[in-house]
Enzyme design. Structure first.
Site, PDB file in Angstrom:
ATOM      1  N   ASP A  93       0.864  11.475  -6.914  1.00 22.12           N
ATOM      2  CA  ASP A  93       1.440  10.310  -6.374  1.00 22.12           C
ATOM      3  C   ASP A  93       3.095  10.259  -6.600  1.00 22.12           C
ATOM      4  OD1 ASP A  93      -0.838   9.678  -4.939  1.00 22.12           O
ATOM      5  OD2 ASP A  93      -0.919   7.891  -6.150  1.00 22.12           O
ATOM      6  N   HIS A  94       3.452  10.363  -7.857  1.00 26.42           N
ATOM      7  CA  HIS A  94       4.626  10.113  -8.379  1.00 26.42           C
ATOM      8  C   HIS A  94       5.610  11.157  -8.278  1.00 26.42           C
ATOM      9  CE1 HIS A  94       3.252   6.396  -9.262  1.00 26.42           C
ATOM     10  NE2 HIS A  94       2.174   6.881 -10.281  1.00 26.42           N
TER      11      HIS A  94
ATOM     12  N   GLU B 297     -15.483   5.758 -10.773  1.00 26.51           N
ATOM     13  CA  GLU B 297     -14.407   5.920 -11.483  1.00 26.51           C
ATOM     14  C   GLU B 297     -14.144   4.801 -12.299  1.00 26.51           C
ATOM     15  OE1 GLU B 297     -11.204   8.363  -9.982  1.00 26.51           O
ATOM     16  OE2 GLU B 297      -9.829   7.326 -11.482  1.00 26.51           O
TER      17      GLU B 297
ATOM     18  N   THR C 200       1.052  -0.641  -9.502  1.00 30.31           N
ATOM     19  CA  THR C 200      -0.049   0.395  -9.415  1.00 30.31           C
ATOM     20  C   THR C 200      -1.161  -0.237  -9.380  1.00 30.31           C
ATOM     21  OG1 THR C 200      -0.937   2.384 -10.613  1.00 30.31           O
ATOM     22  CG2 THR C 200      -0.072   0.751 -11.942  1.00 30.31           C
ATOM     23  N   THR C 201      -2.315   0.511  -9.193  1.00 29.94           N
ATOM     24  CA  THR C 201      -3.740  -0.304  -8.851  1.00 29.94           C
ATOM     25  C   THR C 201      -3.973  -0.924 -10.401  1.00 29.94           C
ATOM     26  OG1 THR C 201      -4.321   1.954  -7.865  1.00 29.94           O
ATOM     27  CG2 THR C 201      -6.089   0.325  -8.224  1.00 29.94           C
TER      28      THR C 201
ATOM     29  N   GLY D 208      -2.143  10.745 -13.728  1.00 30.24           N
ATOM     30  CA  GLY D 208      -0.950  11.074 -12.660  1.00 30.24           C
ATOM     31  C   GLY D 208       0.426  10.774 -13.481  1.00 30.24           C
ATOM     32  N   HIS D 209       0.440   9.401 -13.764  1.00 29.37           N
ATOM     33  CA  HIS D 209       1.809   8.906 -14.011  1.00 29.37           C
ATOM     34  C   HIS D 209       2.462   9.666 -15.328  1.00 29.37           C
ATOM     35  CE1 HIS D 209       4.857   6.161 -15.765  1.00 29.37           C
ATOM     36  NE2 HIS D 209       5.326   6.169 -14.441  1.00 29.37           N
TER      37      HIS D 209
ATOM     38  N   ARG E 267       4.141   3.597   0.007  1.00 27.06           N
ATOM     39  CA  ARG E 267       5.599   3.659  -0.834  1.00 27.06           C
ATOM     40  C   ARG E 267       5.589   5.038  -1.414  1.00 27.06           C
ATOM     41  NH1 ARG E 267       3.185   0.007  -5.627  1.00 27.06           N
ATOM     42  NH2 ARG E 267       2.789  -1.356  -4.013  1.00 27.06           N
ATOM     43  N   HIS E 268       4.508   5.957  -1.659  1.00 29.14           N
ATOM     44  CA  HIS E 268       4.993   7.493  -1.870  1.00 29.14           C
ATOM     45  C   HIS E 268       4.099   8.180  -1.264  1.00 29.14           C
ATOM     46  CE1 HIS E 268       0.900   6.203  -3.863  1.00 29.14           C
ATOM     47  NE2 HIS E 268       1.294   5.516  -4.758  1.00 29.14           N
TER      48      HIS E 268
ATOM     49  N   HIS F  25      -6.682   6.228 -15.191  1.00 29.31           N
ATOM     50  CA  HIS F  25      -5.701   5.156 -15.021  1.00 29.31           C
ATOM     51  C   HIS F  25      -5.139   5.249 -16.543  1.00 29.31           C
ATOM     52  CE1 HIS F  25      -3.105   1.948 -13.823  1.00 29.31           C
ATOM     53  NE2 HIS F  25      -3.479   2.490 -12.818  1.00 29.31           N
ATOM     54  N   GLY F  26      -3.722   5.238 -16.614  1.00 32.70           N
ATOM     55  CA  GLY F  26      -3.107   5.041 -17.733  1.00 32.70           C
ATOM     56  C   GLY F  26      -3.237   6.135 -18.744  1.00 32.70           C
TER      57      GLY F  26
ATOM     58  N   ASN G 173      -3.152  13.537 -10.250  1.00 31.57           N
ATOM     59  CA  ASN G 173      -2.624  12.644  -9.590  1.00 31.57           C
ATOM     60  C   ASN G 173      -1.059  12.728  -9.375  1.00 31.57           C
ATOM     61  OD1 ASN G 173      -1.434  10.351  -8.371  1.00 31.57           O
ATOM     62  ND2 ASN G 173      -3.366   9.119  -8.705  1.00 31.57           N
TER      63      ASN G 173
ATOM     64  N   ARG H  29      -1.430   4.877   0.309  1.00 26.02           N
ATOM     65  CA  ARG H  29      -1.355   3.228   0.449  1.00 26.02           C
ATOM     66  C   ARG H  29      -1.050   2.878   1.681  1.00 26.02           C
ATOM     67  NH1 ARG H  29      -0.714   1.355  -5.412  1.00 26.02           N
ATOM     68  NH2 ARG H  29      -0.605  -0.804  -4.365  1.00 26.02           N
TER      69      ARG H  29
ATOM     70  N   HIS I 186      -3.082   9.036  -3.420  1.00 30.66           N
ATOM     71  CA  HIS I 186      -3.502   7.767  -2.958  1.00 30.66           C
ATOM     72  C   HIS I 186      -2.558   7.306  -1.712  1.00 30.66           C
ATOM     73  CE1 HIS I 186      -3.782   3.150  -3.953  1.00 30.66           C
ATOM     74  NE2 HIS I 186      -4.111   3.317  -2.831  1.00 30.66           N
TER      75      HIS I 186
ATOM     76  N   ARG J 126      15.010   8.256  -2.528  1.00 31.85           N
ATOM     77  CA  ARG J 126      16.000   8.785  -1.925  1.00 31.85           C
ATOM     78  C   ARG J 126      15.625   9.378  -0.412  1.00 31.85           C
ATOM     79  NH1 ARG J 126      20.406  10.507  -5.386  1.00 31.85           N
ATOM     80  NH2 ARG J 126      20.514   8.972  -6.899  1.00 31.85           N
TER      81      ARG J 126
ATOM     82  N   GLU K 178      -7.671   8.851  -2.532  1.00 28.64           N
ATOM     83  CA  GLU K 178      -7.745   7.236  -3.160  1.00 28.64           C
ATOM     84  C   GLU K 178      -7.381   6.676  -1.774  1.00 28.64           C
ATOM     85  OE1 GLU K 178      -5.749   6.317  -6.242  1.00 28.64           O
ATOM     86  OE2 GLU K 178      -6.551   7.914  -7.650  1.00 28.64           O
TER      87      GLU K 178
HETATM   88  N1  PXP Z   1      -7.389   6.771 -10.739  1.00 28.97           N
HETATM   89  C1  PXP Z   1      -7.219   5.923  -9.828  1.00 28.97           C
HETATM   90  C2  PXP Z   1      -8.553   5.120  -9.171  1.00 28.97           C
HETATM   91  C3  PXP Z   1      -5.928   5.466  -9.771  1.00 28.97           C
HETATM   92  O1  PXP Z   1      -5.553   4.490  -8.764  1.00 28.97           O
HETATM   93  C4  PXP Z   1      -4.906   5.979 -10.428  1.00 28.97           C
HETATM   94  C5  PXP Z   1      -3.302   5.503  -9.983  1.00 28.97           C
HETATM   95  O2  PXP Z   1      -3.083   5.805  -8.864  1.00 28.97           O
HETATM   96  C6  PXP Z   1      -5.030   7.098 -11.216  1.00 28.97           C
HETATM   97  C7  PXP Z   1      -6.331   7.250 -11.298  1.00 28.97           C
HETATM   98  C8  PXP Z   1      -3.929   7.679 -12.278  1.00 28.97           C
HETATM   99  O3  PXP Z   1      -3.525   6.573 -12.861  1.00 28.97           O
HETATM  100  P1  PXP Z   1      -2.185   7.068 -13.764  1.00 28.97           P
HETATM  101  O4  PXP Z   1      -1.158   7.574 -12.960  1.00 28.97           O
HETATM  102  O5  PXP Z   1      -1.959   5.888 -14.641  1.00 28.97           O
HETATM  103  O6  PXP Z   1      -2.520   8.321 -14.680  1.00 28.97           O
END
Ligand code: PXP
Length: 251
Positions: A11-12, A160, A105-106, A223-224, A51-52, A201-202, A9, A47, A45, A20, A75
């Site tokens: 996004d970040h 998921e 975040t979600t 992702g993060h 935002r990203h 996630h996480g 992911n 959104r 994602h 910026r 997403e």
């Molecule tokens: N899966 C889903 C459905 C998510 O919403 C996210 C966060 O956007 C992720 C995976 C990735 O999560 P993380 O960035 O915490 O790894």
């Protein structure tokens, strides 16, 4: 069992750019590096508040995934404007997630036991199945029997499972046995319904290991942690290490 797939992911990368309003770091370059380094899929994602990831990122990342012949996992929340964008892009996967403007975040899966949410998700799934029939649908859900039973009533290809609580418990060195057991039960149920089981996630390279060891999920979206650790280790190295771990090495 086949080796689990790794979705990165990104996004970040866009979060940093949007902070910026610059042109860097480049989301397209990040997608290229991830796929060159062994990622099986790119996840983004779009959104409602943009935002990203921006609309132009979705198109550009879709082009990159096409060049690599790898799936794009888009997403989205069940928001008509965003659903129409997904239909126009026709990604390989659409992952429906809850979306709340105030959240960082979600914050958890779709609560399908609440009728208004179930109806909205159902309408969105039906629209996607009609208007972009080649896109597969996954739903971001908690590992919860009642929620999964409702999911099985919908025209979906995968669930998921939200791994946020598990990942947090793992980082805090708390006992994760019950959560792992619940993932196993969810998996058995989803398999019986012919629904694929993804996770996300996480997660970090350490918290994903027990899941890989138990052969739990077919796909992990991370992702993060990847983008954060890339600041000092480099995206290429982080993705390679993660892919290696999913392949059963370094466990
Ligand atoms: N899966 C889903 C459905 C998510 O919403 C996210 C966060 O956007 C992720 C995976 C990735 O999560 P993380 O960035 O915490 O790894």
């Amino acid at each position: 069992m086949n080796l689990p797939k790794l979705g990165i992911n990104i996004d970040h990368v866009a979060t940093l750019r949007q902070q910026r309003d610059e042109h860097y770091p480049c989301v397209v370059k990040a997608a290229n590096i991830c796929l060159e380094s062994g990622a099986d899929q790119i996840t983004i994602h779009l959104r409602e508040d943009r935002r990203h990831i921006q609309d132009f990122d979705v198109k550009a990342v879709c082009e990159v995934t096409k060049q690599f012949n790898k799936p794009l996992n888009l997403e989205i929340g069940c928001i008509p404007e965003i659903v129409n964008i997904a239909i126009n892009i026709a990604p390989e996967w659409v992952c429906l997630v809850p979306e709340n403007r105030e959240e960082k975040t979600t914050e958890g899966g779709l609560n399908l036991t609440r009728d208004p949410i179930f109806q909205k998700v159902k309408e969105t799934c039906e629209k996607l199945k009609t208007e972009t029939p080649n896109s597969k649908i996954s739903l971001f859900l908690e590992s919860n029997n009642q929620i999964l039973a409702k999911a099985a009533e919908l025209p979906i290809d995968a669930v998921e499972i939200h791994t946020g609580d598990f990942a947090r418990a793992h980082i805090n060195n708390e006992n994760t046995e019950e959560l792992l057991k619940s993932f196993e039960n969810s998996l058995i149920f989803l398999k019986s319904k012919d629904i694929a089981c993804h996770a996300g996630h996480g997660l970090t390279i350490n918290s994903v290991k027990p899941l890989v060891e138990k052969n739990l999920f077919q796909e992990y979206n991370i992702g993060h942690w990847v983008i954060a650790v890339s600041v000092y280790e480099g995206l290429k190295n982080v993705v390679r290490d993660l892919k290696n771990t999913l392949n059963g090495n370094n466990l």
